[in-house]
Design an enzyme around this catalytic site. Sequence first.
Site, PDB file in Angstrom:
ATOM      1  N   GLY A 169     -12.955  -0.441  -9.667  1.00  0.00           N
ATOM      2  CA  GLY A 169     -13.836  -0.076 -10.784  1.00  0.00           C
ATOM      3  C   GLY A 169     -14.069  -1.231 -11.743  1.00  0.00           C
ATOM      4  N   CYS A 197      -5.820  -4.245   2.726  1.00  0.00           N
ATOM      5  CA  CYS A 197      -5.399  -2.987   2.130  1.00  0.00           C
ATOM      6  C   CYS A 197      -3.977  -3.176   1.631  1.00  0.00           C
ATOM      7  CB  CYS A 197      -5.471  -1.859   3.132  1.00  0.00           C
ATOM      8  SG  CYS A 197      -5.036  -0.308   2.356  1.00  0.00           S
TER       9      CYS A 197
END
Lengths: 300, 247
Positions: A213, A128
């Site tokens: 995406g 992360c």
Amino acid sequence: MPSLKTTITGIGLQNPLMLASGILDENGYTMKNILECGAAAVVTKSIGREERTGYRPPIVAEVPDGLLNAVGLSNPGIDNFGNEVGIALQAGKPVIGSIFGGTADDFLYVGKKMEEYGANALELNLSCPHVLGVGSEVGSDPELVEEIIGELKNKIEIPVWAKLSPNVTNILEIANAASKADAFVVINTVRGMAIDIYARRPVLSNAYGGLSGRAIKNVGIRYVYQLYKETGKPIIGVGGIEAYEDAIEYLMAGASALEIGTGVYSKGKGIFSEINSGISSFMESEGIASIKELVGAAVQ
Amino acid sequence: MIHSVIERVDRETPTTVTILFPWEKEVRPGQFIMVWIPGVGEIPISLSFTGHTKGITVKSYGPTSTAITKLRAGEKIFFRGPYGNTFRKHDGKALIVGGGSGMAGLLPLITPESHGLVSARTKAELLFADRFSPEKLTTVTDDGSSGIKGFAVEGLKSMDLGEFSMMYVCGPELMLKSVLDYISGDGIDADFSLERHMKCGIGVCDSCSIDGLQLCTQGPVFTKSALLNSREFGRERLSVSGLRVKL
């Protein structure tokens, strides 16, 4: 009819598509709903030892071909997450617990609890990219990664998946440090940022974020291919899967299973059944009987 | 982000203002935008004006809403959207029920024929009560300073609901729950516009979810029948961290 069934680290999946961590996976009822919409499994939001509120909004920005986010690892703390895992498990499909921490001890504490709650595997958020002291600080430190995974593999029964960051100079160095993991999840978000030119400010409250995406699909394909070829480890492919062609591409690059996150935002919850039906038609027209035949089919 | 230049700011109540700005976009009643105050924060606000000039009606509450209420004509307003669904159309006689700033999202539904029940803590906070003909309006205040004393449901109890076939309801969730419970056995149908803690507005963060559905993309308007079967409505929600808490 070709079979969409696949197996990853001994976990049987009705189809190759799972919900990626960080999207619609904080509330047990939502995870159950996603499973009922056709996902073969869900990966929970990343959970840590303590409750965290995360960053203040804006935590997300819609950008061409994707999303930028910096949520800041908001989570209720592992001690308060058992109920949500339990609700999700009511769908009768695997639930994978995503966990993060700053030390091997943190990962072990959270991982043990996840196992007790009934999670079928752990996904380690080593990558992360937006919180100091955890996330990529951990994932870019090979010795720490080795220690964390070694500790978990000694003391936890369920499979351990290491989610790797593309934000490193040499992904193989980290993959080698994580070699005791049962599988690699590739890739996490790519570091990014957006500025509003009329406000003259970064859009995200944290300024820096992670890009997901379609914009990152070809980054993901490249790392899946490389890690499959160089390590032979089972791989879960994630990053920009929005159509069946993307899913097939990841499978051919070496992924045995896939995760979809941002695609749920761009295409809706029907994305799982839509892509599965596309994969099935593709397999039928290409004369492919099982997912296994596709895994790594393009790797030379 | 989209931005527009504010045309006008109207004070509606001591704590609430309406901000009007041009935006060439088709917007349906019930939809909302995420309004951003750079450096402060971003919150969802339903549109109270949905014509060529758009408007939001905002109550000063937290840091971001307070900053929004301080915006002035001529200043830029930043936002994204519109998001969310809309109310069902209804040809029969409808009752509009708004609690506190919940009246803001119901404003686009008000016509000269509309009947309304407007509730607030006190008379000065009754929002858009003046948009109804006096003979078609019931007011309810917590302190009894206007109309019936008590919560919104007390106003409903004073009315003959038999003449209505539809209700449009917006306000705090516990108020919505009390209204739903009151009409659960009646023939009257209803659409409820919900307010929950929301971070992303686009169906990814799971903060606003209720029974597996996202308020931001599958709501914020839910039908009476959907809520009657709900396990979380009026009972539990997730906090800003994701902690399950009682309402």
